[in-house]
Design a protein around this motif. Structure first.
Motif, PDB file in Angstrom:
ATOM      1  N   ALA A  26       0.831  -1.209   0.000  1.00  6.62           N
ATOM      2  CA  ALA A  26       0.000   0.000   0.000  1.00  6.62           C
ATOM      3  C   ALA A  26       0.863   1.255   0.000  1.00  6.62           C
ATOM      4  O   ALA A  26       0.564   2.235  -0.692  1.00  6.62           O
ATOM      5  N   ILE A  27       1.942   1.228   0.775  1.00  2.00           N
ATOM      6  CA  ILE A  27       2.855   2.375   0.822  1.00  2.00           C
ATOM      7  C   ILE A  27       3.463   2.624  -0.557  1.00  2.00           C
ATOM      8  O   ILE A  27       3.524   3.763  -1.035  1.00  2.00           O
ATOM      9  N   LYS A  28       3.890   1.562  -1.219  1.00  2.00           N
ATOM     10  CA  LYS A  28       4.498   1.697  -2.542  1.00  2.00           C
ATOM     11  C   LYS A  28       3.499   2.270  -3.548  1.00  2.00           C
ATOM     12  O   LYS A  28       3.831   3.158  -4.340  1.00  2.00           O
ATOM     13  N   THR A  29       2.270   1.786  -3.489  1.00  2.00           N
ATOM     14  CA  THR A  29       1.236   2.278  -4.403  1.00  2.00           C
ATOM     15  C   THR A  29       0.961   3.757  -4.176  1.00  2.00           C
ATOM     16  O   THR A  29       0.863   4.547  -5.128  1.00  2.00           O
ATOM     17  N   GLU A  30       0.857   4.165  -2.917  1.00  2.00           N
ATOM     18  CA  GLU A  30       0.575   5.565  -2.602  1.00  2.00           C
ATOM     19  C   GLU A  30       1.732   6.477  -2.989  1.00  2.00           C
ATOM     20  O   GLU A  30       1.526   7.607  -3.436  1.00  2.00           O
ATOM     21  N   LYS A  42       7.276  12.685   4.428  1.00  2.05           N
ATOM     22  CA  LYS A  42       7.482  13.521   5.617  1.00  2.05           C
ATOM     23  C   LYS A  42       6.191  13.723   6.414  1.00  2.05           C
ATOM     24  O   LYS A  42       6.178  13.558   7.643  1.00  2.05           O
ATOM     25  N   ASP A  43       5.101  14.087   5.725  1.00  2.00           N
ATOM     26  CA  ASP A  43       3.879  14.487   6.424  1.00  2.00           C
ATOM     27  C   ASP A  43       2.897  13.350   6.674  1.00  2.00           C
ATOM     28  O   ASP A  43       2.164  13.369   7.665  1.00  2.00           O
ATOM     29  N   ILE A  44       2.858  12.378   5.772  1.00  2.00           N
ATOM     30  CA  ILE A  44       1.891  11.288   5.916  1.00  2.00           C
ATOM     31  C   ILE A  44       2.525  10.076   6.595  1.00  2.00           C
ATOM     32  O   ILE A  44       2.031   9.576   7.606  1.00  2.00           O
ATOM     33  N   LEU A  45       3.649   9.621   6.029  1.00  2.00           N
ATOM     34  CA  LEU A  45       4.307   8.455   6.627  1.00  2.00           C
ATOM     35  C   LEU A  45       5.098   8.821   7.878  1.00  2.00           C
ATOM     36  O   LEU A  45       5.317   7.981   8.744  1.00  2.00           O
ATOM     37  N   LYS A  46       5.541  10.092   7.920  1.00  2.00           N
ATOM     38  CA  LYS A  46       6.361  10.581   9.031  1.00  2.00           C
ATOM     39  C   LYS A  46       7.587   9.682   9.238  1.00  2.00           C
ATOM     40  O   LYS A  46       7.885   9.227  10.343  1.00  2.00           O
ATOM     41  N   LYS A  47       8.275   9.445   8.126  1.00  2.00           N
ATOM     42  CA  LYS A  47       9.473   8.616   8.148  1.00  2.00           C
ATOM     43  C   LYS A  47      10.664   9.398   7.613  1.00  2.00           C
ATOM     44  O   LYS A  47      10.517  10.386   6.895  1.00  2.00           O
ATOM     45  N   GLY A  80      11.761  -2.151  -3.937  1.00  2.00           N
ATOM     46  CA  GLY A  80      12.111  -2.612  -2.604  1.00  2.00           C
ATOM     47  C   GLY A  80      10.953  -3.363  -1.973  1.00  2.00           C
ATOM     48  O   GLY A  80       9.986  -3.713  -2.646  1.00  2.00           O
ATOM     49  N   PRO A  81      11.034  -3.595  -0.671  1.00  2.00           N
ATOM     50  CA  PRO A  81      12.058  -3.050   0.237  1.00  2.00           C
ATOM     51  C   PRO A  81      13.387  -3.799   0.154  1.00  2.00           C
ATOM     52  O   PRO A  81      13.427  -4.983  -0.127  1.00  2.00           O
ATOM     53  N   PHE A  82      14.467  -3.041   0.396  1.00  2.00           N
ATOM     54  CA  PHE A  82      15.806  -3.593   0.525  1.00  2.00           C
ATOM     55  C   PHE A  82      16.202  -3.460   1.992  1.00  2.00           C
ATOM     56  O   PHE A  82      15.912  -2.444   2.619  1.00  2.00           O
ATOM     57  N   ILE A  84      19.134  -3.210   4.785  1.00  2.00           N
ATOM     58  CA  ILE A  84      20.542  -2.952   5.066  1.00  2.00           C
ATOM     59  C   ILE A  84      20.682  -2.688   6.556  1.00  2.00           C
ATOM     60  O   ILE A  84      20.044  -1.779   7.095  1.00  2.00           O
ATOM     61  N   GLN A  85      21.486  -3.493   7.209  1.00  2.00           N
ATOM     62  CA  GLN A  85      21.719  -3.364   8.649  1.00  2.00           C
ATOM     63  C   GLN A  85      20.405  -3.324   9.428  1.00  2.00           C
ATOM     64  O   GLN A  85      20.217  -2.522  10.337  1.00  2.00           O
ATOM     65  N   GLY A  86      19.490  -4.183   9.034  1.00  2.00           N
ATOM     66  CA  GLY A  86      18.233  -4.313   9.754  1.00  2.00           C
ATOM     67  C   GLY A  86      17.194  -3.258   9.444  1.00  2.00           C
ATOM     68  O   GLY A  86      16.097  -3.282  10.006  1.00  2.00           O
ATOM     69  N   GLN A  87      17.498  -2.316   8.554  1.00  2.00           N
ATOM     70  CA  GLN A  87      16.555  -1.259   8.201  1.00  2.00           C
ATOM     71  C   GLN A  87      16.054  -1.470   6.780  1.00  2.00           C
ATOM     72  O   GLN A  87      16.814  -1.856   5.898  1.00  2.00           O
ATOM     73  N   LYS A  88      14.766  -1.198   6.574  1.00  3.53           N
ATOM     74  CA  LYS A  88      14.166  -1.410   5.267  1.00  3.53           C
ATOM     75  C   LYS A  88      14.120  -0.108   4.473  1.00  3.53           C
ATOM     76  O   LYS A  88      13.698   0.922   4.986  1.00  3.53           O
ATOM     77  N   PHE A  89      14.547  -0.203   3.215  1.00  2.00           N
ATOM     78  CA  PHE A  89      14.566   0.953   2.330  1.00  2.00           C
ATOM     79  C   PHE A  89      13.649   0.718   1.136  1.00  2.00           C
ATOM     80  O   PHE A  89      13.558  -0.393   0.624  1.00  2.00           O
ATOM     81  N   LEU A  90      13.008   1.787   0.702  1.00  2.00           N
ATOM     82  CA  LEU A  90      12.349   1.804  -0.595  1.00  2.00           C
ATOM     83  C   LEU A  90      13.078   2.831  -1.453  1.00  2.00           C
ATOM     84  O   LEU A  90      13.581   3.828  -0.943  1.00  2.00           O
ATOM     85  N   VAL A  91      13.126   2.597  -2.744  1.00  3.46           N
ATOM     86  CA  VAL A  91      13.802   3.517  -3.661  1.00  3.46           C
ATOM     87  C   VAL A  91      12.837   3.918  -4.766  1.00  3.46           C
ATOM     88  O   VAL A  91      12.189   3.064  -5.375  1.00  3.46           O
TER      89      VAL A  91
END
Length: 203
Positions: A26-30, A42-47, A80-82, A84-91
């Protein structure tokens, strides 16, 4: 060089922390639908996120996953997600700036092995053989080149404008398919052949 402006998103614990839990799909689609991805993150996911630029210098034999994604990926698509060091990334790839690519071959004479005068003599002998059609560039590269390209009969593949030494770049800008020229660098003598018509590449 060919530059791709990529949005690298850092999403941690992506299934939690929202008023309504979101799946990664859902995050990827949005993100793909959002007209302003950074603002959405920044404003919706706050990540946390960062904007980065990936410089691609070749169209094959990529240096990293980022290079491969930047060149082969689709604009606005989220990958992604990819982890790295336990953290998930989307590109997400936000923009592309096209560049000119040249397909070249090289014969390299190393001046740490041969003195300048000898290297120059070898270079002129090679050019003479090519001019008089006494041998092929590929065979001469295999025989004389002192770089890794000797294994590929001189072939360096497609390289981006700006990714080679300036003197070669300047010559390539004026060269036509089949042209051969010599350039000196701090490392030695480069005999370059433009093997294909230059192309504008958008990926």
């Amino acid at each position: 060089m060919l530059k791709y402006i990529c949005l690298f998103l850092l999403i941690i614990n992506s299934l939690h922390g929202y008023s309504q839990p979101k799946t990664m799909a859902a995050i990827k689609t949005e993100l793909e639908k959002s007209p302003n991805s950074p603002l959405y993150v920044k404003d919706i996911l706050k990540k946390k996120f960062k904007l980065d630029t990936v410089v691609v210098t070749r169209t094959t034999r990529f240096n990293s996953l980022a290079d491969s994604l930047a060149y082969k990926g689709v604009l606005r698509k989220v990958y992604g997600p990819f982890t790295i060091q336990g953290q998930k990334f989307l590109v997400q790839i936000l923009a592309r700036l096209p560049n000119t690519f040249y397909k070249i071959s090289q014969i390299f004479i190393d001046t740490s092995v041969f003195r300048y005068r000898i290297a120059d003599s070898i270079g002129n002998a090679i050019l003479s053989k090519l001019k008089n059609h006494q041998d092929s560039f590929e065979h001469l590269a295999q025989t004389y080149s002192m770089g890794g390209e000797s294994a590929t009969r001189g072939d360096l593949g497609w390289v981006a404008r700006g990714s080679v030494i300036p003197a070669i770049d300047q010559k390539l800008a004026k060269a036509k398919k089949g042209d051969v020229f010599m350039v000196w660098s701090a490392n030695g003598l480069h005999i370059i052949k433009l093997t294909e018509v230059p192309k504008q590449d958008h990926g």
